[in-house]
Scaffold this active site. Structure first.
Site, short mmCIF file in Angstrom:
data_model
loop_
_atom_site.label_atom_id
_atom_site.label_comp_id
_atom_site.label_asym_id
_atom_site.label_seq_id
_atom_site.Cartn_x
_atom_site.Cartn_y
_atom_site.Cartn_z
N GLU A 59 0.84 -1.21 0.00
CA GLU A 59 0.00 0.00 0.00
C GLU A 59 0.87 1.26 0.00
OE1 GLU A 59 -3.39 0.19 -0.39
OE2 GLU A 59 -3.08 -1.94 -0.80
N TRP A 71 1.96 1.69 -3.53
CA TRP A 71 0.92 2.30 -4.37
C TRP A 71 0.95 3.82 -4.21
CZ3 TRP A 71 -1.92 0.89 -8.32
CH2 TRP A 71 -2.31 -0.44 -8.50
N TRP A 96 -20.02 10.75 -21.43
CA TRP A 96 -20.62 10.58 -20.10
C TRP A 96 -22.03 11.16 -20.08
CZ3 TRP A 96 -17.77 7.40 -17.41
CH2 TRP A 96 -16.37 7.39 -17.58
N ASN A 145 -11.38 2.17 2.46
CA ASN A 145 -10.88 2.06 1.09
C ASN A 145 -11.72 1.15 0.20
OD1 ASN A 145 -8.81 2.81 -0.86
ND2 ASN A 145 -8.32 0.63 -0.85
N TRP A 197 -15.97 10.40 -14.11
CA TRP A 197 -15.21 10.12 -12.89
C TRP A 197 -14.64 11.38 -12.26
CZ3 TRP A 197 -10.02 11.48 -12.87
CH2 TRP A 197 -9.41 11.68 -14.13
N TRP A 242 -9.38 7.01 -8.50
CA TRP A 242 -10.55 7.22 -9.36
C TRP A 242 -10.30 6.71 -10.78
CZ3 TRP A 242 -15.58 8.23 -9.04
CH2 TRP A 242 -16.08 8.57 -7.78
#
Length: 471
Positions: free
Chosen positions: A276, A279, A308, A343, A361, A384
């Site tokens: 993590e 990341w 969208w 999360n 998004w 996202w």
């Protein structure tokens, strides 16, 4: 020891331990000056949540006390926006006869442009500027593939990042020198748009205490429990990392006790948590190499042509936690009430907005930043784009989360749902994930009906994305 008069410019690194810029600024006979610039206009343009601004200010108050005990005076200047930073720092350096300014790098485009402009202004005045990478374990540019390029996928990045970490990580904590104490003066009265963050203890010692609790008691069950929002298995350090009250170096060092071959040989819990941290670094590195990510562009360029839907009502229902999907609504209500969301729920709610409602998004990305106490632009943007299948390492576009199945898997008894969606408190476990039939039979109509039918929405999303992917 140098006789240069030094200063440290604090930004998202509000701590004294493992702060490279502060440590180096203190290698001198006299105490450095310290400065923090309040840039509320830019923070608002960057969608900083009021609860994050409050948490940041409370963290600054703690830092002020800690710096005073080290003999360092913290100055606060109200610059308004990033574009005024050069002028504010030039004035500060003249006022205090500063010869050298230290700071730790930030990697999003506006921050990099600000730092370039500040460097040009100060160097023009004869002030040396010294930039460091004290907010990362491994700085951008050190994790590259055999062609000398940055990694566009996380798995090979993580593998190489660990190899670099094994060579580069210094086990010695960076502690700044101390000087004769100065009296801590209260921070100036600067009016910020804030929301109460007092449910989070602020400051470096609070962060270190949380780290100790997590590593001492929870990290070994992190892999098996981290996806369960009804249980407390996460470190709860994200808000502290976002304002820099703790360094990722300090966090990683705490894992060394689990393996003499660190970063290798870790048990699965600590190993998963280190991933993590990787990341987090991956998204910071991407920001550094791809300035377009700071401009609202998708990593996968072709996906910027997606059509969208304009759906203000759907977006409003999602924001308010009134979609009729209990797990989605629980997550959104937790976010609005506390400034934080588990999360797994960030993934579920993001997936729902993009794939069930076919809403851009970027609208969800901004909404999260406007409410998250731990809002960090690189991590939020990366998350996202991942959820929307438009980023690096994105979920394959044909993988669309079924919110009911996600709910059954990660909140099996509905404990998390009942905690946040009070209208469903009396619904039995068997019906909690999809309660509409039971509510109707029992003549309970306080909870909203579903705003979309998942199966049809999934087909609509797949058809829209196929046009972009396969033209």
């Amino acid at each position: 020891m140098s006789t240069l008069k030094k200063a440290i410019w604090f930004r998202s690194d509000l701590r004294t331990l493992d702060n490279e810029a502060l440590y180096l600024a203190c290698q001198s006979k006299s105490a450095p000056e310290a400065i923090f610039l309040v840039c509320e206009d830019t923070w608002q343009r960057h969608h900083w949540a009021p609860v994050k601004q409050d948490f940041l200010w409370r963290t600054l108050e703690v830092l002020n006390e800690k710096l005073s005990a080290l003999g360092i005076k913290l100055h606060i200047k109200n610059a308004g926006r990033f574009s005024n930073a050069g002028g504010a720092l030039r004035e500060f350096c003249k006022e205090h006869s500063i010869d050298k300014l230290y700071f730790n790098a930030e990697y999003a485009l506006d921050e990099k442009n600000r730092d370039r402009a500040v460097t040009a202004v100060l160097e023009n005045d004869g002030v040396e500027v010294s930039q460091h990478h004290g907010n990362l374990l491994i700085k951008p540019g050190m994790v590259k593939n055999q062609q000398g390029e940055y990694y566009k996928k996380f798995t090979p990045f993580n593998k190489r990042w660990r190899a670099v970490l094994a060579k580069e990580m210094d086990v010695t904590p960076l502690k700044p020198n101390s000087f004769p104490n100065v009296n801590a003066e209260p921070l100036p009265n600067i009016s910020l748009k804030t929301e109460d963050s007092s449910h989070y203890s602020a400051g470096e010692d609070a962060a270190l205490s949380k780290l100790g609790q997590f590593v001492g008691h929870s990290v070994e069950t992190y892999k098996s429990g981290r996806d369960r929002p009804d249980q407390r298995h996460t470190s709860e350090l994200s808000a502290y990392l976002a304002v820099g009250a703790i360094s990722p170096v300090t966090a990683a060092r705490a894992l060394q006790r689990f393996s003499p071959e660190f970063p290798y040989g870790l048990p699965e819990g600590p190993d998963t948590w280190l991933t993590e941290l990787a990341w987090r670094e991956f998204y910071q590195h991407l920001m550094d190499f791809e300035p377009r990510l700071s401009k609202g562009e998708s990593f996968q360029r072709e996906t910027d042509s997606i059509q969208w839907r304009d759906d203000d009502e759907g977006f409003k229902a999602w924001c308010e936690g009134k979609t009729g999907y209990p797990i989605v609504d629980a997550g959104m209500r937790q976010l609005k009430e506390t400034g934080w969301m588990h999360n797994r729920l960030r993934m579920i709610t993001a997936n729902f907005l993009v794939k069930d409602l076919l809403i851009d998004w970027r609208k969800g990305e901004a909404f999260f930043m406007q409410h998250l106490i731990d809002g960090s632009f690189p991590a939020n943007n990366g998350g996202w784009q991942w959820s929307a299948s438009v980023g690096t390492d994105a979920v394959p576009y044909f993988r669309v989360f079924n919110p009911v199945k996600q709910s059954e898997k990660f909140d099996p008894q509905g404990t998390y749902i009942r905690n946040w969606v009070k209208e469903l408190e009396s619904v039995p476990d068997k019906h909690i994930h999809w309660p509409h039939e039971w509510l109707s039979k029992n003549q309970q109509n306080e909870y909203c009906p579903p705003i979309v039918e998942h199966k049809a929405a999934r087909e609509r999303f797949l058809a829209t994305f196929k046009q972009v992917k396969h033209g």
